[in-house]
Design a protein around this motif. Sequence first.
Motif, PDB file in Angstrom:
ATOM      1  N   UNK A 127       0.813  -1.211   0.000  1.00  0.00           N
ATOM      2  CA  UNK A 127       0.000   0.000   0.000  1.00  0.00           C
ATOM      3  C   UNK A 127       0.852   1.270   0.000  1.00  0.00           C
ATOM      4  N   UNK A 128       2.020   1.226   0.615  1.00  0.00           N
ATOM      5  CA  UNK A 128       2.908   2.395   0.646  1.00  0.00           C
ATOM      6  C   UNK A 128       4.338   1.951   0.354  1.00  0.00           C
ATOM      7  N   UNK A 129       4.627   1.502  -0.872  1.00  0.00           N
ATOM      8  CA  UNK A 129       5.914   0.866  -1.163  1.00  0.00           C
ATOM      9  C   UNK A 129       7.125   1.765  -0.986  1.00  0.00           C
ATOM     10  N   UNK A 130       6.955   3.069  -1.102  1.00  0.00           N
ATOM     11  CA  UNK A 130       8.117   3.947  -1.031  1.00  0.00           C
ATOM     12  C   UNK A 130       8.293   4.584   0.341  1.00  0.00           C
ATOM     13  N   UNK A 131       7.356   4.332   1.246  1.00  0.00           N
ATOM     14  CA  UNK A 131       7.441   4.926   2.574  1.00  0.00           C
ATOM     15  C   UNK A 131       8.342   4.087   3.475  1.00  0.00           C
ATOM     16  N   UNK A 132       9.132   4.780   4.278  1.00  0.00           N
ATOM     17  CA  UNK A 132       9.968   4.103   5.261  1.00  0.00           C
ATOM     18  C   UNK A 132       9.248   4.098   6.603  1.00  0.00           C
ATOM     19  N   UNK A 133       9.442   3.028   7.358  1.00  0.00           N
ATOM     20  CA  UNK A 133       8.838   2.971   8.690  1.00  0.00           C
ATOM     21  C   UNK A 133       9.689   2.082   9.581  1.00  0.00           C
TER      22      UNK A 133
END
Length: 356
Positions: A127-133
Amino acid sequence: MRNRIRLPLFAPAALVISALMAGPTSAGLTFNFNPAPGTSQLAIDGFVAAGAMWSSRFADDITVNIDIGFAPLSPGVLANANTTRFFFEYETVRNSLIADAISDDDIISSSGIHVGQAKMVINGLFDTPFASYLDDNGNDNNNYMHVGSANLKALGLWSAHSGIRDGTITFNSDFGFDFDRSDGIAADSYDFIGLAAHEIGHTLGFLSGVDVLDAVFGFGYSDDELPYVTPLDLFRYSRLSSANGAIDWRAGTIDKYFSIDNGVTKIASFSTGYWEGDGQQASHWKDDRGLGLLDPSAARGELLAFSDNDLRALDVIGYDRIPAAAVPEPATLVSGVFAVFVALVARRGRAGRPSL
């Protein structure tokens, strides 16, 4: 610039193991090379010489079993290594690294490994492939690691002299190799012994699970399905991750580096990924910086050499390094690569490993 060729390494998953396996005994780091039919004596002798280069630098009383041979491979691929790996509980591996600490690097590195579970900065969810967490939610990928069987032997988590096949190394029969390093490497050939030593380094545990994340990036998975850290990944940092007290396990071009003090001190940069990173697989040092044997490429006429980076990396993942004063003058080594599941690679629509 010299024409450099990449060397991929394939490392499929294996079943979780629960018991040690028995086998014969030996003294020191010993390699058992099993040649495929038709393998030349020159190649066999080359592997023996490459194994001796590792044996002269590490004192672990284990036997590493490797199948060796030649076959036509993809264009641009000099050799590949298929490493046998198993899932082990994170805390079991962590405790073994602490118990195995002998060198100063061991003591520093093992004391800083996160307690309880792997804690990592990650990306790549559907759903958010480029977000880092920050991934510290206690899922399977936090509680289990993916460890090569030879590395498990060095950590005392697998019978030291088990007959299990720890890896398979295949050289590309379409390339020309120089088997004699005593007079340098011929201008039209590749350093066979150096390349063999490089691939042995992967079998010993110079591996990164980031290559799996890199291959499936954006295709949809939960963070407890595919991505599992290796012992080497415990020392993979970026400035962002170190600020979070975590390793950096992201696909992407941001600098990832080897550090044994929780990211405070950068020792050497890692490659960041074939698909989403710098174009080189993550189980290597950064290319074209002369960082060591585990660089991701090699050139014709190049004599490949160990560096202190290579030896420090193997030391902190569980091998017992022989003090430098006791090691003969270094005889050089290799460069190579780590690939991931073939089906996933094909899915991304890129084939082979082209020249640079």
